[in-house]
Design an enzyme around this catalytic site. Structure first.
Site, PDB file in Angstrom:
ATOM      1  N   SER A  97       0.834  -1.198   0.000  1.00 23.49           N
ATOM      2  CA  SER A  97       0.000   0.000   0.000  1.00 23.49           C
ATOM      3  C   SER A  97       0.874   1.255   0.000  1.00 23.49           C
ATOM      4  O   SER A  97       1.697   1.431  -0.904  1.00 23.49           O
ATOM      5  CB  SER A  97      -0.958  -0.036   1.193  1.00 23.49           C
ATOM      6  OG  SER A  97      -1.872   1.029   1.151  1.00 23.49           O
ATOM      7  N   HIS A 200      -8.277   1.485  -0.724  1.00 26.24           N
ATOM      8  CA  HIS A 200      -8.187   0.616  -1.900  1.00 26.24           C
ATOM      9  C   HIS A 200      -9.558   0.163  -2.392  1.00 26.24           C
ATOM     10  O   HIS A 200      -9.725  -0.962  -2.859  1.00 26.24           O
ATOM     11  CB  HIS A 200      -7.260  -0.573  -1.624  1.00 26.24           C
ATOM     12  CG  HIS A 200      -5.902  -0.159  -1.172  1.00 26.24           C
ATOM     13  ND1 HIS A 200      -5.015   0.466  -2.017  1.00 26.24           N
ATOM     14  CD2 HIS A 200      -5.306  -0.227   0.042  1.00 26.24           C
ATOM     15  CE1 HIS A 200      -3.908   0.750  -1.335  1.00 26.24           C
ATOM     16  NE2 HIS A 200      -4.071   0.350  -0.093  1.00 26.24           N
TER      17      HIS A 200
END
Length: 400
Positions: A97, A200
């Site tokens: 991430s 996300h």
């Protein structure tokens, strides 16, 4: 080959900077990084409580700055100095991430200053997106994948992080997460995560659009180290592609399981997780169970000597090359897709048009980025796709 793993948000812990401040230059580094990020990273990392360091706007630059400082301390990785293509060819780097911004800096794509600044912008933009709708994330351990998929659809949730090691992080509305925890799939354990929103996923679209409007001012360099992407676990070939993926990953699922699979395929012999360490090392150990890959979580300065030994052992080995079994072509923007009339099984030279995606503002053509064979269409005409969503799967063409 040595792998370097850069953690993302969720790895933070209260007081995590304190043991590192005895190292030379630590306090000035974090004051300097805080000035770039417009946040008091030094105070947050030493005396900030769990709630303070849960704030997305400051947690992301804190995590990235901490990883970059310790990478610099290791000596075998670049600090805030000019990066040269002659260094680090025996290292493969991947981040989870926001850790992909750390990885981009360590691969020479971005300067350390640019990585911290972009992380701060990303964190603030995602914090604003989180404030629009009450959402969150939970880790799901174990259980049947099909049962989990059915439960997610039932509760209006999505799989946001496919982490490997039997862990999937799901995201969506808080009431859906609560329902999943109250009635989890058989043999599955649901653990709520201390994050501010559904990262996300499509809930982060405002943040992605904000980043899209800013990254044109950056001039990324091509990676001078092997850099793997969360999008599909494949190596990133250019700085432009790396920067584009850093933007689209804000609303796209993290496939860290694919990164771990690629590292195993590359023949990695050791992996070091940068601080705040522990989560990725745990995933790697579970995913690589039964292998002889050494996994080191840099939990404190006492682990630096072992990390330097692993770096010295890898230095001078040739850089690995990875040709994935398949790759995906992803949508560059959110919009409606119109696939080209290309049958599955067709050989596609690089540049072959594969269709177009019509957004609210423009129509963008999509083409094959490399020679390959169209294995499978993953969309149909008229499907609504988000930036980073897969459109088609290709088998790369292997030279004879």
């Amino acid at each position: 080959m040595l792998a370097v793993l850069a953690p993302g948000q969720g790895a933070q812990k209260p007081g995590m900077l304190t043991p590192w401040l005895d190292l030379p230059g630590a306090e000035p580094f974090f004051r300097w990084a805080g000035a770039i990020a417009d946040a008091d990273l030094l105070t947050l990392g030493t005396t900030g409580d769990a709630e303070a360091i849960r704030d997305t706007a400051v947690t992301q630059p804190l995590v990235v700055a901490m990883s970059l400082f310790v990478a610099r301390e290791l000596g075998g990785l670049p600090g805030p100095v000019a990066h040269t293509p002659q260094t680090g060819r025996d290292v493969v780097i991947t981040g989870h991430s926001v850790g992909e911004l750390t990885a981009a800096a360590l691969a020479g794509v971005l300067s350390v200053e640019a990585a911290i600044a972009l992380t701060a912008v990303r964190g603030r933009a995602m914090a604003r997106a989180c404030a629009l709708t009450p959402t969150g994330m939970s880790a799901v351990l174990g259980g049947d994948p099909d049962e989990l998929a059915a439960a997610l659809e039932r509760h209006g949730l999505v799989a946001a992080n496919l982490n490997g090691g039997g862990q999937v992080v799901v995201a969506g509305p808080l009431e859906g997460l609560a329902a999943l925890k109250a009635e989890p799939p058989a043999r599955a354990k649901v653990l709520p995560l201390s994050v501010a929103g559904a990262f996300h996923t499509g809930y982060m679209t405002p943040a992605r659009e904000e980043l899209e409007g800013l990254v044109g001012g950056l001039r990324p360099a091509d990676p001078s180290r092997l850099l793997l992407s969360n999008a599909d676990g494949a190596a990133v070939g250019s700085g432009t592609a790396a920067l584009s993926r850093l933007v689209t990953q804000v609303t796209s699922p993290v496939h860290f399981d694919a990164c771990l699979a690629t590292l195993r395929d590359l023949g990695v012999t050791a992996a070091i997780e940068l601080p705040p360490a522990g989560a990725l090392a745990g995933l790697a150990k579970r995913e690589w169970k039964g292998s002889d890959i050494e996994v080191l979580a840099l939990a404190g300065p006492g682990d630096l000597d072992r990390a330097r030994a692993l770096i010295d052992a890898a230095r001078g080995r040739p850089e690995g090359e990875h040709q994935p079994d398949w790759r995906v072509v992803v949508s560059p923007v959110r919009g409606t897709v119109s696939p080209a009339d290309v049958p599955e099984g067709t050989r596609l030279p690089a540049g072959t048009p594969l269709g177009r995606v019509r957004s609210r503002r423009e129509e963008i053509n999509v083409s094959a980025g490399y020679d390959g064979v169209l294995a499978e269409w993953l969309v149909q005409d008229g499907d609504l796709v988000d930036a980073g969503d897969p459109l088609a799967r290709l088998y790369p063409e292997v030279p004879a």
